[in-house]
Design a protein around this motif. Sequence first.
Motif, PDB file in Angstrom:
ATOM      1  N   GLN A  19       2.366   6.734  -6.915  1.00  0.00           N
ATOM      2  CA  GLN A  19       1.390   7.646  -7.354  1.00  0.00           C
ATOM      3  C   GLN A  19       1.474   9.114  -6.984  1.00  0.00           C
ATOM      4  N   GLY A  20       2.510   9.295  -5.927  1.00  0.00           N
ATOM      5  CA  GLY A  20       2.556  10.672  -5.320  1.00  0.00           C
ATOM      6  C   GLY A  20       1.353  11.074  -4.486  1.00  0.00           C
ATOM      7  N   LEU A  21       0.872   9.872  -3.875  1.00  0.00           N
ATOM      8  CA  LEU A  21       0.068  10.037  -2.758  1.00  0.00           C
ATOM      9  C   LEU A  21       0.468   9.801  -1.250  1.00  0.00           C
ATOM     10  N   GLU A  22       0.245  10.853  -0.396  1.00  0.00           N
ATOM     11  CA  GLU A  22       0.819  10.768   0.771  1.00  0.00           C
ATOM     12  C   GLU A  22      -0.100  10.186   1.982  1.00  0.00           C
ATOM     13  N   ILE A  23       0.266   9.339   2.742  1.00  0.00           N
ATOM     14  CA  ILE A  23      -0.357   8.589   3.935  1.00  0.00           C
ATOM     15  C   ILE A  23       0.236   9.523   5.199  1.00  0.00           C
ATOM     16  N   ILE A  51       0.716  -1.232   0.066  1.00  0.00           N
ATOM     17  CA  ILE A  51      -0.029  -0.105   0.174  1.00  0.00           C
ATOM     18  C   ILE A  51       0.803   1.313  -0.140  1.00  0.00           C
ATOM     19  N   TYR A  52       1.883   1.234   0.935  1.00  0.00           N
ATOM     20  CA  TYR A  52       2.998   2.464   0.980  1.00  0.00           C
ATOM     21  C   TYR A  52       3.713   2.500  -0.355  1.00  0.00           C
ATOM     22  N   HIS A  53       3.897   1.330  -0.883  1.00  0.00           N
ATOM     23  CA  HIS A  53       4.868   1.579  -2.357  1.00  0.00           C
ATOM     24  C   HIS A  53       3.925   2.103  -3.261  1.00  0.00           C
ATOM     25  N   PHE A  54       2.815   1.430  -3.585  1.00  0.00           N
ATOM     26  CA  PHE A  54       1.918   1.792  -4.650  1.00  0.00           C
ATOM     27  C   PHE A  54       1.540   3.394  -4.226  1.00  0.00           C
TER      28      PHE A  54
END
Length: 479
Positions: free
Chosen positions: A223-227, A216-219
């Motif tokens: 995509q430039g999405l930040e958790i 999940i973190y890698h994907f």
Amino acid sequence: MPPRKKPSAPASKSVLKSAATQPPLTSLRGVSSWREAAAWLKARGIEDVECITPDLAGVPRGKMMPTSKFTSNTSLALPSALYRHTISGEYPDETENFRYEPRDSDLKLVPDLSTLSVVPWETDPTAQVICDVVGTTGEQVPYTPRNVLKNVLRLYEEKGWKAVVAPEIEFYLVAINEDPDYPLHPPKGRSGRSIVGGQGYSIAGINEFDELIDDIYHFSEKQGLEIDTLIHEEGPAQLEINLRHGDPIQLADQVFLFKRTIREAALKHGIYATFMAKPMQGQPGSAMHIHQSVVDTKTGRNIFSNEDGSPSRAFFHFIGGMQKYVPSSLVMFAPYVNSYRRLTPDMACPVNNAWGYDNRTTAFRVPISEPAARRVENRLPSSDANPYLALAASLACGWLGIMKGIEPTEPTYDSANEGSIELPRGLLEAVALLEDEPALEEVFGKEFIGLYAGVKRGEFETFMQVISPWEREFLLLNV
């Protein structure tokens, strides 16, 4: 319950790295022109591009095409009926307010290049881009989810304000379920055993799915999405992802993509990820809490706080608007029959219209914060909600409160869940309340209200065709 780790307080600037702050060829997410898009795609050897847009349910719809066609200004179109079918793919009967476009004419997809990113789970080099939807001559289509949210944000812009949000999304991991007649159950973790409940904030509970969470973190990173944070919630194999605060369109886009990302990561590991509001009987439901604040675009000041740090009239009126109008817009936060199974008083979910300071039993919670970070958390939306519509409805209710000077009730300091349920108890009741509120029609438009209500009624009729195990158990031999 133990204290939750919440996202950082909303502020006026998005943390997303845009094309304006990153060189186009190194940007993980977004470019600013078609020329930059062509170079970005070429640098990554992208073969195909998925042009996607959310339908009323928040399901990605669109078209895939070779990169060469995408960059050649090819016209992309989808039928208007796409926004008139139910979650099961059926088309409801027409009513006075729910009508089909007579010719089922096309709507055009317009790629928002600031959302361009790779699709990291595809084996062939693939990119994705979220699209806006316009009519064939470029006119705005008011009922598409991204446009609904943009129209609400324009109301804030006209006052010189900018809304800031931070969503939190809960979801369950469940074992593969090929037959919908059988109940869902938790998957086996790395220990080889199915995880049980009572794992709230358990690091061991998260570690049961280390490899999945790594994906999940890698994907997301690709995509430039930040958790911001990830925690284990109260239910068995129930997780929550908190996103950083920012612009509502960008955050709705992130939730839209995160749902897709988490499902794909789970499938890679032979399990399902579900955002159903209530997937398992006897277990907590899944929410999409929304933190909200409003800033002055010129000064960057949070308008919920006065200069001396005290709460402003706008802050109280925002809460007053939430209290008055959220019950009538609940169907945009709880859009399915299953959503109302979550709204029960014994499952740590608010079933009231109250507000309070750091009170999780209230529908509208004000977290403890510095004056610059004063915000209102809407705890009613479920994770099955379309993020664009949930954000639009929540911000619209607050805006109406400010515009109409609606005073809230006194804050609740005790449990707010011990009385009767103060919200619509089912889908049809919620739909009727949406249709009967003139202020919401004023904000969202008669066309969207009629279309959305018609689809929801169609989904209810489809649900009523299914005979449940409860009916077979208690009615078969007793009545």
